[in-house]
Design a protein around this motif. Structure first.
Motif, PDB file in Angstrom:
ATOM      1  N   SER A  10       0.841  -1.201   0.000  1.00 37.57           N
ATOM      2  CA  SER A  10       0.000   0.000   0.000  1.00 37.57           C
ATOM      3  C   SER A  10       0.873   1.247   0.000  1.00 37.57           C
ATOM      4  O   SER A  10       1.870   1.312   0.716  1.00 37.57           O
ATOM      5  N   ILE A  11       0.476   2.216  -0.808  1.00 32.40           N
ATOM      6  CA  ILE A  11       1.242   3.455  -0.932  1.00 32.40           C
ATOM      7  C   ILE A  11       0.454   4.580  -0.282  1.00 32.40           C
ATOM      8  O   ILE A  11      -0.743   4.749  -0.542  1.00 32.40           O
ATOM      9  N   GLY A  12       1.122   5.328   0.576  1.00 26.91           N
ATOM     10  CA  GLY A  12       0.470   6.428   1.289  1.00 26.91           C
ATOM     11  C   GLY A  12       0.858   7.775   0.711  1.00 26.91           C
ATOM     12  O   GLY A  12       1.950   7.928   0.161  1.00 26.91           O
ATOM     13  N   HIS A  58     -13.213   6.448   3.902  1.00 20.31           N
ATOM     14  CA  HIS A  58     -13.022   5.791   2.598  1.00 20.31           C
ATOM     15  C   HIS A  58     -11.823   6.394   1.878  1.00 20.31           C
ATOM     16  O   HIS A  58     -11.473   7.551   2.122  1.00 20.31           O
ATOM     17  N   GLU A  59     -11.205   5.612   0.975  1.00 22.65           N
ATOM     18  CA  GLU A  59     -10.126   6.110   0.103  1.00 22.65           C
ATOM     19  C   GLU A  59     -10.199   5.355  -1.225  1.00 22.65           C
ATOM     20  O   GLU A  59      -9.812   4.188  -1.281  1.00 22.65           O
ATOM     21  N   VAL A  60     -10.653   6.009  -2.285  1.00 22.62           N
ATOM     22  CA  VAL A  60     -10.669   5.349  -3.597  1.00 22.62           C
ATOM     23  C   VAL A  60      -9.250   5.292  -4.164  1.00 22.62           C
ATOM     24  O   VAL A  60      -8.506   6.275  -4.093  1.00 22.62           O
ATOM     25  N   GLU A  61      -8.864   4.115  -4.674  1.00 23.58           N
ATOM     26  CA  GLU A  61      -7.505   3.947  -5.202  1.00 23.58           C
ATOM     27  C   GLU A  61      -7.502   2.982  -6.389  1.00 23.58           C
ATOM     28  O   GLU A  61      -8.340   2.094  -6.473  1.00 23.58           O
ATOM     29  N   LEU A  62      -6.519   3.164  -7.259  1.00 23.81           N
ATOM     30  CA  LEU A  62      -6.281   2.189  -8.319  1.00 23.81           C
ATOM     31  C   LEU A  62      -5.432   1.052  -7.746  1.00 23.81           C
ATOM     32  O   LEU A  62      -4.379   1.308  -7.142  1.00 23.81           O
ATOM     33  N   ASN A  89     -11.019   0.290  -2.357  1.00 21.40           N
ATOM     34  CA  ASN A  89     -11.426   1.279  -1.358  1.00 21.40           C
ATOM     35  C   ASN A  89     -10.629   0.991  -0.081  1.00 21.40           C
ATOM     36  O   ASN A  89     -10.919   0.036   0.637  1.00 21.40           O
ATOM     37  N   ASP A  90      -9.605   1.803   0.140  1.00 18.50           N
ATOM     38  CA  ASP A  90      -8.681   1.589   1.268  1.00 18.50           C
ATOM     39  C   ASP A  90      -9.305   2.149   2.543  1.00 18.50           C
ATOM     40  O   ASP A  90      -8.985   3.246   2.986  1.00 18.50           O
ATOM     41  N   ILE A  91     -10.225   1.365   3.108  1.00 16.89           N
ATOM     42  CA  ILE A  91     -10.944   1.816   4.314  1.00 16.89           C
ATOM     43  C   ILE A  91      -9.946   1.927   5.480  1.00 16.89           C
ATOM     44  O   ILE A  91      -9.108   1.044   5.689  1.00 16.89           O
ATOM     45  N   SER A 110      -4.995   0.009  11.810  1.00 14.04           N
ATOM     46  CA  SER A 110      -5.996   0.954  11.304  1.00 14.04           C
ATOM     47  C   SER A 110      -6.381   0.648   9.856  1.00 14.04           C
ATOM     48  O   SER A 110      -7.410   1.086   9.373  1.00 14.04           O
ATOM     49  N   LYS A 111      -5.527  -0.098   9.160  1.00  9.01           N
ATOM     50  CA  LYS A 111      -5.737  -0.389   7.737  1.00  9.01           C
ATOM     51  C   LYS A 111      -6.189  -1.824   7.493  1.00  9.01           C
ATOM     52  O   LYS A 111      -6.574  -2.165   6.381  1.00  9.01           O
ATOM     53  N   SER A 112      -6.062  -2.685   8.493  1.00 15.77           N
ATOM     54  CA  SER A 112      -6.188  -4.127   8.252  1.00 15.77           C
ATOM     55  C   SER A 112      -7.375  -4.772   8.938  1.00 15.77           C
ATOM     56  O   SER A 112      -7.443  -5.999   9.042  1.00 15.77           O
TER      57      SER A 112
HETATM   58 MG    MG Z   1      -4.798   4.658   1.003  1.00 15.94          MG
END
Ligand code: MG
Length: 208
Positions: A10-12, A58-62, A89-91, A110-112
């Motif tokens: 994952s890229i922040g 929410h975070e929309v990502e490719l 969607n990187d919730i 927080s991401k997993s």
């Molecule tokens: Mg993200």
């Protein structure tokens, strides 16, 4: 059927506009973290917010899905390692992430959290003319919250693939999510969240 990756790289903070809203600095190199593969859900499944947890966003990502294994991948070869792309969607449990950042700790949990990784049905990369210029959008209950273009990434897709593969082998089946543009906001039970990218597809999930 949803993919079963060995890892979700994952890229922040890969869009300038999202740096500002999360009070982050422009990174000199890509910011890399992981989401646990057990967080993945597909289109139509429920995002489940644990009891008592506030400020889930929410975070929309490719998302890139790798079709072959590679290490020390040169930027000019990077796209040939990607077989499919999808909408992700990187919730994020933002309060947990902010707390971890403040204390200088990893923000993995927080991401997993289970169900915090909605992904659309992957499509072959060859169906897309240019994955570095795709329009992305996220709606909550039909209202637009995020829009962006993959052309606005701080680090391009070939740069991300090359950079990460300097440190770790990217394996066939691995997923890389490439960052989110501005407009992240809280989702609450009852919301219906739809992340979409033109030419790639969409993933819609109800929050409970
Ligand atoms: Mg993200």
């Amino acid at each position: 059927m949803r993919p079963r990756p060995g890892k979700i790289i994952s890229i922040g903070w890969n869009y300038r506009s999202h740096l500002t809203e999360t009070e982050a600095q422009l990174p000199s190199e890509p910011v890399v973290f992981f989401k646990a593969p057990s967080c993945l859900i597909g289109d139509g499944e429920e995002i489940r917010i644990p009891k008592g947890m506030a400020n889930v966003q929410h975070e929309v990502e490719l998302a890139l899905i790798f079709g072959k294994t590679g290490k020390d991948i040169h930027e000019s070869e990077a796209l040939s390692y990607i077989s499919k792309v999808a909408v992700f969607n990187d919730i994020t449990a933002r309060d947990l992430q902010d707390q971890a950042r403040k204390e200088g700790n990893p923000w993995a949990v927080s991401k997993s959290i289970d169900t915090f990784g909605p992904i659309s049905k992957p499509v072959p990369i060859r169906k897309l003319e240019n994955i570095q210029d795709l329009r992305m959008e996220l709606t909550v209950n039909g209202k637009v919250r995020q829009t962006g273009r993959t052309s606005l990434m701080v680090f391009t897709i070939p740069k991300l693939v090359s950079y990460v593969s300097k440190f770790m082998t990217i394996e066939k089946g691995d997923i890389m999510i490439t960052g989110t543009p501005e407009g992240v906001s809280e989702i609450v039970p009852g919301d219906v969240v739809c992340a979409k990218i033109d030419g790639v597809g969409s993933v819609t999930n109800r929050v409970v």
